[in-house]
Design an enzyme around this catalytic site. Structure first.
Site, PDB file in Angstrom:
ATOM      1  N   HIS A 129      30.058 -47.134  -5.057  1.00 34.43           N
ATOM      2  CA  HIS A 129      30.795 -46.443  -6.120  1.00 34.43           C
ATOM      3  C   HIS A 129      31.559 -45.297  -5.463  1.00 34.43           C
ATOM      4  CE1 HIS A 129      31.236 -43.810  -9.680  1.00 34.43           C
ATOM      5  NE2 HIS A 129      31.005 -44.878 -10.426  1.00 34.43           N
ATOM      6  N   ASP A 206      21.477 -44.783  -3.612  1.00 29.64           N
ATOM      7  CA  ASP A 206      22.103 -44.544  -4.912  1.00 29.64           C
ATOM      8  C   ASP A 206      21.442 -45.492  -5.915  1.00 29.64           C
ATOM      9  OD1 ASP A 206      23.629 -44.622  -7.185  1.00 29.64           O
ATOM     10  OD2 ASP A 206      25.559 -44.829  -6.172  1.00 29.64           O
ATOM     11  N   GLN A 209      22.175 -47.597 -10.824  1.00 33.11           N
ATOM     12  CA  GLN A 209      22.096 -48.848 -11.605  1.00 33.11           C
ATOM     13  C   GLN A 209      20.708 -49.478 -11.533  1.00 33.11           C
ATOM     14  OE1 GLN A 209      24.344 -49.985 -13.633  1.00 33.11           O
ATOM     15  NE2 GLN A 209      26.015 -48.615 -13.073  1.00 33.11           N
ATOM     16  N   LYS A 232      22.244 -43.428 -17.755  1.00 31.95           N
ATOM     17  CA  LYS A 232      22.202 -44.888 -17.540  1.00 31.95           C
ATOM     18  C   LYS A 232      20.795 -45.433 -17.794  1.00 31.95           C
ATOM     19  CE  LYS A 232      25.911 -44.835 -14.131  1.00 31.95           C
ATOM     20  NZ  LYS A 232      27.084 -45.403 -14.818  1.00 31.95           N
ATOM     21  N   CYS A 370      35.319 -47.939 -10.618  1.00 39.30           N
ATOM     22  CA  CYS A 370      35.087 -46.885  -9.604  1.00 39.30           C
ATOM     23  C   CYS A 370      34.601 -47.482  -8.288  1.00 39.30           C
ATOM     24  CB  CYS A 370      34.102 -45.827 -10.089  1.00 39.30           C
ATOM     25  SG  CYS A 370      34.742 -44.855 -11.438  1.00 39.30           S
TER      26      CYS A 370
HETATM   27  N1  PLP Z   1      26.746 -44.891  -8.447  1.00 38.68           N
HETATM   28  C1  PLP Z   1      26.760 -46.016  -9.144  1.00 38.68           C
HETATM   29  C2  PLP Z   1      26.274 -47.290  -8.520  1.00 38.68           C
HETATM   30  C3  PLP Z   1      27.231 -46.020 -10.457  1.00 38.68           C
HETATM   31  O1  PLP Z   1      27.256 -47.152 -11.156  1.00 38.68           O
HETATM   32  C4  PLP Z   1      27.682 -44.808 -11.027  1.00 38.68           C
HETATM   33  C5  PLP Z   1      28.258 -44.796 -12.390  1.00 38.68           C
HETATM   34  O2  PLP Z   1      28.752 -45.767 -12.880  1.00 38.68           O
HETATM   35  C6  PLP Z   1      27.626 -43.653 -10.255  1.00 38.68           C
HETATM   36  C7  PLP Z   1      27.162 -43.726  -8.973  1.00 38.68           C
HETATM   37  C8  PLP Z   1      28.072 -42.333 -10.817  1.00 38.68           C
HETATM   38  O3  PLP Z   1      27.215 -41.935 -11.838  1.00 38.68           O
HETATM   39  P1  PLP Z   1      27.531 -40.654 -12.721  1.00 38.68           P
HETATM   40  O4  PLP Z   1      28.915 -40.824 -13.230  1.00 38.68           O
HETATM   41  O5  PLP Z   1      26.494 -40.720 -13.803  1.00 38.68           O
HETATM   42  O6  PLP Z   1      27.364 -39.470 -11.841  1.00 38.68           O
END
Ligand code: PLP
Length: 414
Positions: A129, A206, A209, A232, A370
């Site tokens: 992401h 990370d 998900q 999430k 993203c």
């Molecule tokens: N990493 C992953 C794999 C994500 O799917 C997301 C959000 O879609 C993020 C990071 C960023 O999360 P946040 O916008 O809640 O900080």
């Protein structure tokens, strides 16, 4: 192989816990398939927010009065809940942040400031992401460090064999996504961590998900950092967590300066608070943290194995139905996947498909999610992504497939 659908799991009962799922959209029942963007919230979480402001609102860690003590202890208790939720060794290792993005930026700013210099390397993967790419790029620009990338194959599977040659004595951190939000791929992070640790390189995972879909055990993974967002996993927006091994957190300088993160302040010298407060400057998202605790309670109450099996059954059904539709191609075909189906329709703009599905009350996400480098890898501008949660039903998958068929009839003809 995905487990089969258990008989005893009843999404209909679960759905009753989520008020928004009964909404009508353009007069049609909402079919919410954008769970990878954010999950819906159970009533208990919504109520926790309301109850906090109605009965307990006060600033924390500062007041001697009843309400402040009450709010402080509610807030502090959630740290223990998060510790147990991801099986961290100590609550000192749990930092509240505003979410995954903030958690990664914290590590980039503090670990990066201390441990990364000119010519050092950071290894990420091809399916990150943007929030696990850009903070490292900013750091690399500032420090003259180098960002390296683990490639992936046409199924959206990381090429683990490439990792040893991408690691060097200059590698200071590996930062990888556990579950890809745009492909659904679940990466073998335990293996990646073990590999990096052979070279004494710390690993950030990370888990944005992951947390809503599978149980996480940071000690078993042996990751050095683990990050996730509350929203999430049925909690509110604007709150999330950073888990870090105490040995690392102790060595890292503070992130933001302000109240609560200090032990004592004078114009000559300031000393910092102990963990975890050293990383929590200013008034935090108190209500958000307390409601996150309620989200964890909610998750702890449901049969997570059954919920997971149901999600896998939804994924299998959606995958088979979409594979039958001519001119539709699934992007992300790893054997080990989360409940995400990303696809394209030949000759049709992804956004047009998303907008048509919306008219049927079906909420999907379109675009690059993203993860622009993933789209570049597959040479596509974007995908249509349906992402499922255990409260979704087989009927909703049927509606999705029918909607895609109709969209194809309409949009490919024009
Ligand atoms: N990493 C992953 C794999 C994500 O799917 C997301 C959000 O879609 C993020 C990071 C960023 O999360 P946040 O916008 O809640 O900080």
């Amino acid at each position: 192989m995905h487990p089969t659908h258990p008989q005893h799991f009843d999404p209909a009962t679960i759905r009753g816990d989520f008020p928004v799922l009964s909404e009508l959209v353009y007069g049609k029942p909402l079919v919410y398939l954008d769970n990878a963007a954010t999950s819906q919230k159970p009533l208990s979480v919504i109520k926790a927010l309301n109850d906090y402001y109605s009965h307990s609102n006060a600033n924390i860690h500062r007041g001697v009065h009843y309400l402040s003590q009450k709010a402080s202890s509610m807030f502090d208790d959630v740290r223990l809940q998060v510790r147990d939720f991801i099986n961290a060794k100590s609550e000192r290792e749990i930092i509240f942040t505003s979410g995954t993005t903030d958690s990664i930026n914290l590590v980039a700013a503090t670990f990066g400031r201390k441990f990364i210099g000119q010519g050092d390397e950071i290894l990420i993967s091809a399916m990150e992401h943007h929030s696990n790419i850009v903070p490292w790029q900013l750091l690399c620009e500032e420090k003259g460090a180098v960002l390296k990338v683990i490639p992936m194959d046409d199924d959206g599977v990381l090429l683990l064999d490439a990792i040893p040659s991408l690691l060097s004595e200059r590698t200071k951190l590996v930062s990888v996504v556990h579950t890809s939000n745009s492909l659904g791929t679940i990466n073998p992070v335990k293996e990646i961590i073990a590999l990096a640790h052979q070279f004494n390189i710390p690993v950030l995972v990370d888990g944005a998900q992951t947390v809503a879909h599978e149980k996480v055990d940071v000690q078993e993974l042996d990751c050095d950092f683990f990050v996730f967002s509350g929203h999430k996993m049925f909690g509110p927006t604007g709150v999330g967590c950073l888990y870090g091994k105490e040995t690392w957190l102790e060595q890292m300088p503070p992130y933001k300066g302000g109240g609560d993160m200090i032990q004592s302040v004078s114009f000559e010298k300031t000393t910092y608070n102990e963990l975890p407060f050293k990383f929590e400057a200013g008034t935090p998202h108190i209500s958000g943290v307390i409601a996150l605790g309620e989200a964890i309670n909610y998750l702890n109450k449901i049969d997570r194995n059954a919920a997971h099996a149901h999600e896998m059954a939804l994924l299998n059904k959606a995958t088979s139905l979409l594979m039958e539709i001519e001119h539709v191609r699934i992007i992300g075909t790893s054997k080990n996947k989360s409940s995400v189906v990303s696809f394209i329709m030949d000759g049709v703009n992804a956004m047009d498909v998303g907008m048509y599905l919306d008219t049927l009350g079906i909420a999907v996400r379109t675009g690059h999610h993203c993860t622009e480098p993933v789209m570049h890898r597959f040479k596509i501008p974007g995908t249509i992504r349906a992402s499922f949660m255990f409260y979704n039903t087989f009927e909703e998958i049927d509606k999705l497939a029918e909607g895609i068929q109709k969209a194809k009839g309409l949009l490919r003809r024009n």
